[in-house]
Design a protein around this motif. Structure first.
Motif, PDB file in Angstrom:
ATOM      1  N   ARG A   1     -72.459 -10.004 -30.164  1.00 38.36           N
ATOM      2  CA  ARG A   1     -71.360  -9.541 -31.008  1.00 38.36           C
ATOM      3  C   ARG A   1     -70.076 -10.307 -30.669  1.00 38.36           C
ATOM      4  NH1 ARG A   1     -73.851  -5.682 -28.511  1.00 38.36           N
ATOM      5  NH2 ARG A   1     -72.080  -5.330 -27.119  1.00 38.36           N
ATOM      6  N   ALA A   2     -70.180 -11.614 -30.582  1.00 32.76           N
ATOM      7  CA  ALA A   2     -69.117 -12.416 -29.979  1.00 32.76           C
ATOM      8  C   ALA A   2     -68.068 -12.878 -30.974  1.00 32.76           C
ATOM      9  CB  ALA A   2     -69.717 -13.633 -29.282  1.00 32.76           C
ATOM     10  N   ASN A   3     -66.817 -12.739 -30.595  1.00 39.71           N
ATOM     11  CA  ASN A   3     -65.734 -13.544 -31.158  1.00 39.71           C
ATOM     12  C   ASN A   3     -64.872 -13.984 -29.984  1.00 39.71           C
ATOM     13  OD1 ASN A   3     -63.815 -11.517 -30.583  1.00 39.71           O
ATOM     14  ND2 ASN A   3     -63.955 -10.643 -32.638  1.00 39.71           N
ATOM     15  N   ALA A   4     -63.738 -14.615 -30.249  1.00 38.85           N
ATOM     16  CA  ALA A   4     -62.949 -15.184 -29.164  1.00 38.85           C
ATOM     17  C   ALA A   4     -62.255 -14.135 -28.305  1.00 38.85           C
ATOM     18  CB  ALA A   4     -61.911 -16.150 -29.736  1.00 38.85           C
ATOM     19  N   SER A   5     -62.182 -12.901 -28.790  1.00 42.69           N
ATOM     20  CA  SER A   5     -61.449 -11.869 -28.065  1.00 42.69           C
ATOM     21  C   SER A   5     -62.343 -10.844 -27.376  1.00 42.69           C
ATOM     22  CB  SER A   5     -60.497 -11.130 -29.022  1.00 42.69           C
ATOM     23  OG  SER A   5     -59.562 -12.025 -29.580  1.00 42.69           O
ATOM     24  N   SER A   6     -63.571 -10.722 -27.821  1.00 43.96           N
ATOM     25  CA  SER A   6     -64.457  -9.732 -27.227  1.00 43.96           C
ATOM     26  C   SER A   6     -65.905 -10.132 -27.437  1.00 43.96           C
ATOM     27  CB  SER A   6     -64.218  -8.346 -27.836  1.00 43.96           C
ATOM     28  OG  SER A   6     -64.581  -8.342 -29.206  1.00 43.96           O
ATOM     29  N   ASN A   7     -66.751  -9.714 -26.529  1.00 41.90           N
ATOM     30  CA  ASN A   7     -68.195  -9.874 -26.718  1.00 41.90           C
ATOM     31  C   ASN A   7     -68.946  -9.045 -25.691  1.00 41.90           C
ATOM     32  OD1 ASN A   7     -67.676 -13.083 -25.353  1.00 41.90           O
ATOM     33  ND2 ASN A   7     -68.831 -11.570 -24.235  1.00 41.90           N
ATOM     34  N   GLY A   8     -70.203  -8.852 -25.961  1.00 43.51           N
ATOM     35  CA  GLY A   8     -71.094  -8.316 -24.943  1.00 43.51           C
ATOM     36  C   GLY A   8     -71.695  -9.482 -24.183  1.00 43.51           C
ATOM     37  N   VAL A   9     -72.130  -9.224 -22.959  1.00 45.17           N
ATOM     38  CA  VAL A   9     -72.778 -10.275 -22.168  1.00 45.17           C
ATOM     39  C   VAL A   9     -73.935  -9.669 -21.389  1.00 45.17           C
ATOM     40  CG1 VAL A   9     -71.218 -10.023 -20.190  1.00 45.17           C
ATOM     41  CG2 VAL A   9     -72.404 -12.180 -20.549  1.00 45.17           C
ATOM     42  N   SER A  10     -75.042 -10.392 -21.369  1.00 41.75           N
ATOM     43  CA  SER A  10     -76.198 -10.009 -20.569  1.00 41.75           C
ATOM     44  C   SER A  10     -76.895 -11.288 -20.132  1.00 41.75           C
ATOM     45  CB  SER A  10     -77.156  -9.112 -21.370  1.00 41.75           C
ATOM     46  OG  SER A  10     -77.719  -9.833 -22.457  1.00 41.75           O
ATOM     47  N   ALA A  11     -77.986 -11.160 -19.399  1.00 38.93           N
ATOM     48  CA  ALA A  11     -78.679 -12.348 -18.900  1.00 38.93           C
ATOM     49  C   ALA A  11     -80.159 -12.050 -18.735  1.00 38.93           C
ATOM     50  CB  ALA A  11     -78.072 -12.797 -17.578  1.00 38.93           C
ATOM     51  N   GLU A  12     -80.935 -13.129 -18.659  1.00 34.47           N
ATOM     52  CA  GLU A  12     -82.385 -13.028 -18.490  1.00 34.47           C
ATOM     53  C   GLU A  12     -82.839 -13.988 -17.404  1.00 34.47           C
ATOM     54  OE1 GLU A  12     -83.390 -11.739 -23.110  1.00 34.47           O
ATOM     55  OE2 GLU A  12     -83.342 -13.871 -22.549  1.00 34.47           O
ATOM     56  N   PHE A  13     -83.959 -13.653 -16.771  1.00 33.94           N
ATOM     57  CA  PHE A  13     -84.431 -14.337 -15.570  1.00 33.94           C
ATOM     58  C   PHE A  13     -85.947 -14.489 -15.666  1.00 33.94           C
ATOM     59  CE2 PHE A  13     -86.123 -14.415 -11.318  1.00 33.94           C
ATOM     60  CZ  PHE A  13     -85.152 -14.887 -10.441  1.00 33.94           C
ATOM     61  N   TYR A  14     -86.435 -15.688 -15.408  1.00 33.92           N
ATOM     62  CA  TYR A  14     -87.891 -15.925 -15.440  1.00 33.92           C
ATOM     63  C   TYR A  14     -88.283 -16.710 -14.196  1.00 33.92           C
ATOM     64  CZ  TYR A  14     -92.500 -17.351 -17.163  1.00 33.92           C
ATOM     65  OH  TYR A  14     -93.862 -17.556 -17.318  1.00 33.92           O
ATOM     66  N   ASN A  15     -89.294 -16.223 -13.486  1.00 35.98           N
ATOM     67  CA  ASN A  15     -89.751 -16.901 -12.275  1.00 35.98           C
ATOM     68  C   ASN A  15     -91.217 -17.329 -12.356  1.00 35.98           C
ATOM     69  OD1 ASN A  15     -91.185 -14.512 -11.950  1.00 35.98           O
ATOM     70  ND2 ASN A  15     -89.906 -13.740 -10.279  1.00 35.98           N
ATOM     71  N   GLY A  16     -91.747 -17.364 -13.576  1.00 41.28           N
ATOM     72  CA  GLY A  16     -93.135 -17.748 -13.751  1.00 41.28           C
ATOM     73  C   GLY A  16     -94.092 -16.572 -13.738  1.00 41.28           C
ATOM     74  N   LYS A  17     -93.626 -15.452 -13.208  1.00 39.52           N
ATOM     75  CA  LYS A  17     -94.454 -14.240 -13.143  1.00 39.52           C
ATOM     76  C   LYS A  17     -93.764 -13.071 -13.840  1.00 39.52           C
ATOM     77  CE  LYS A  17     -96.471 -15.621  -8.703  1.00 39.52           C
ATOM     78  NZ  LYS A  17     -96.619 -15.277  -7.272  1.00 39.52           N
ATOM     79  N   GLU A  18     -92.469 -12.903 -13.539  1.00 38.30           N
ATOM     80  CA  GLU A  18     -91.694 -11.805 -14.111  1.00 38.30           C
ATOM     81  C   GLU A  18     -90.671 -12.342 -15.101  1.00 38.30           C
ATOM     82  OE1 GLU A  18     -90.806  -8.618 -10.751  1.00 38.30           O
ATOM     83  OE2 GLU A  18     -90.254 -10.655 -10.120  1.00 38.30           O
ATOM     84  N   PHE A  19     -90.446 -11.566 -16.159  1.00 36.50           N
ATOM     85  CA  PHE A  19     -89.346 -11.851 -17.073  1.00 36.50           C
ATOM     86  C   PHE A  19     -88.420 -10.652 -17.014  1.00 36.50           C
ATOM     87  CE2 PHE A  19     -87.269 -11.841 -21.268  1.00 36.50           C
ATOM     88  CZ  PHE A  19     -86.735 -13.127 -21.254  1.00 36.50           C
ATOM     89  N   LEU A  20     -87.226 -10.855 -16.453  1.00 38.81           N
ATOM     90  CA  LEU A  20     -86.303  -9.763 -16.186  1.00 38.81           C
ATOM     91  C   LEU A  20     -85.094  -9.836 -17.103  1.00 38.81           C
ATOM     92  CD1 LEU A  20     -86.288 -10.017 -12.277  1.00 38.81           C
ATOM     93  CD2 LEU A  20     -87.766  -8.584 -13.704  1.00 38.81           C
ATOM     94  N   LYS A  21     -84.562  -8.675 -17.449  1.00 39.85           N
ATOM     95  CA  LYS A  21     -83.337  -8.587 -18.245  1.00 39.85           C
ATOM     96  C   LYS A  21     -82.293  -7.794 -17.472  1.00 39.85           C
ATOM     97  CE  LYS A  21     -85.638  -8.840 -22.752  1.00 39.85           C
ATOM     98  NZ  LYS A  21     -85.750  -8.239 -24.101  1.00 39.85           N
ATOM     99  N   SER A  22     -81.045  -8.218 -17.593  1.00 39.38           N
ATOM    100  CA  SER A  22     -79.949  -7.520 -16.919  1.00 39.38           C
ATOM    101  C   SER A  22     -79.414  -6.395 -17.787  1.00 39.38           C
ATOM    102  CB  SER A  22     -78.814  -8.507 -16.618  1.00 39.38           C
ATOM    103  OG  SER A  22     -78.085  -8.779 -17.813  1.00 39.38           O
ATOM    104  N   LYS A  23     -78.538  -5.596 -17.198  1.00 43.88           N
ATOM    105  CA  LYS A  23     -77.765  -4.658 -18.002  1.00 43.88           C
ATOM    106  C   LYS A  23     -76.779  -5.447 -18.863  1.00 43.88           C
ATOM    107  CE  LYS A  23     -75.885  -2.578 -14.420  1.00 43.88           C
ATOM    108  NZ  LYS A  23     -75.051  -1.674 -13.577  1.00 43.88           N
TER     109      LYS A  23
END
Length: 334
Positions: A237-259
């Motif tokens: 939901r990004a514009n120059a003044s506000s957005n949400g941010v999250s991240a994802e992680f993959y290690n070959g076995k697990e696929f993780l999502k952040s808050k």
């Protein structure tokens, strides 16, 4: 305590105050930074011993840039040459008007670096980790060759190697495409930060429409067997003044999502990815067997960076951990 080395060009940043456009500017706010220096400063603030390898001119701007790094606890190792420090102008966006960057970095001291000018074995002595980004090889073929020289030696010396793809299309203008240069450098890496939209244009790996992030990252690991971890950030939901941010992680076995964090008032988004990169390095070193915590620390770091003017995340590890634990928002810390 792990010792970390980063490598890149430090730049003078000039930004019009109060969200003015560059065409309106009669004065500028001054900062120093760059992708790899931003990572170095964050990691030093977290308590790691950090070296930053660069090149600056023998003048007041070069010395000021190095002094800034020292003020954060970074040990700069600089080749002193040339006559100018690279510059970039950043116009802060607002609402639906995006931010804008104008580069002025041709013929900078850093652009004059060549293979053989840096004693990499000495630079990496006692180090455990080497970080670089795709900005350096985007600047010239000579700097791409210098990156490869550094990576070969870091790999032989057994350092963990991380990279941020940091694809900047306006910088790749010396006759080579990113996907002609970057794959030969990424093959040395253990940790990679990048987005799936960069798969073909940077890594030369085709991506199917609607292919999942996990599937794309799995293909990256097949192409680059040394990779152990791939991370990506997401703006929502990004514009120059506000957005949400999250991240994802993959290690070959697990696929993780952040808050997900909702950033309702962005002060400065420059360096947010570098804050994440420093955060994931910190997390993987401190919680090697708890990848979810490493990911949550990194995304909390990038969230806090949006509230800080300038390129560098001034948040401490304790402040980031507090946000991880839910202690954010409007309370005054007393």
């Amino acid at each position: 305590m792990s010792k970390i080395v980063t490598f890149g060009e430090i730049l003078l940043r000039l930004s019009p105050p109060s969200h003015l456009r560059l065409t309106q500017a009669t004065s500028f706010d001054l900062y120093y930074g760059c992708a790899e220096a931003n990572v170095a400063a964050s990691l030093a603030k977290f308590g790691f011993p950090v070296k930053f390898i660069t090149s600056v001119p023998a003048n007041e701007l070069g010395e000021s840039a190095l002094s800034m790094l020292r003020s954060f606890g970074v040990e700069p190792v600089a080749k002193i040459q040339g006559k100018r420090l690279g510059i970039y102008y950043f116009e802060q966006g607002a609402s639906e008007r995006p931010g804008k960057v104008v580069y002025d970095r041709e013929d900078s001291s850093f652009s004059m670096l060549r293979k053989g000018m840096i004693d990499w074995e000495k630079a990496f002595e006692g180090a455990d980790w080497f970080h670089w980004s795709g900005i350096t090889p985007s600047l010239s073929l000579e700097l791409a060759e210098l990156c490869e020289e550094a990576l070969e030696i870091a790999s032989k010396m057994g350092l963990t190697i991380s990279a941020d793809l940091n694809y900047r299309p306006t910088l790749w203008n010396y006759g080579k495409k990113a996907n002609e240069i970057m794959p030969n450098l990424i093959k040395y890496c253990d940790l990679l930060l990048g987005g799936i939209n960069e798969s073909e244009i940077v890594l030369g790996i085709s991506k199917q429409e609607n292919e999942s992030v996990e599937s794309v990252f799995s293909n990256w690991m097949k192409a680059f067997p040394k990779l152990k971890t791939i991370v990506t950030t997401k703006r929502l939901r990004a514009n120059a003044s506000s957005n949400g941010v999250s991240a994802e992680f993959y290690n070959g076995k697990e696929f993780l999502k952040s808050k997900e964090y909702n950033i309702s008032h962005i002060i400065d988004r420059i360096g947010a990815g570098d804050a994440f990169m420093a955060g994931i390095i910190y997390g993987l070193i401190n919680w090697p067997n708890d990848h979810q915590s490493a990911l949550e620390f990194a995304v909390a770091a990038t969230c806090l960076k949006h509230s800080i003017s300038g390129d560098i995340n001034l948040s401490t590890a304790e402040e980031i951990k507090a946000l991880m634990s839910g202690h954010g928002g409007g309370r005054v810390s007393r």
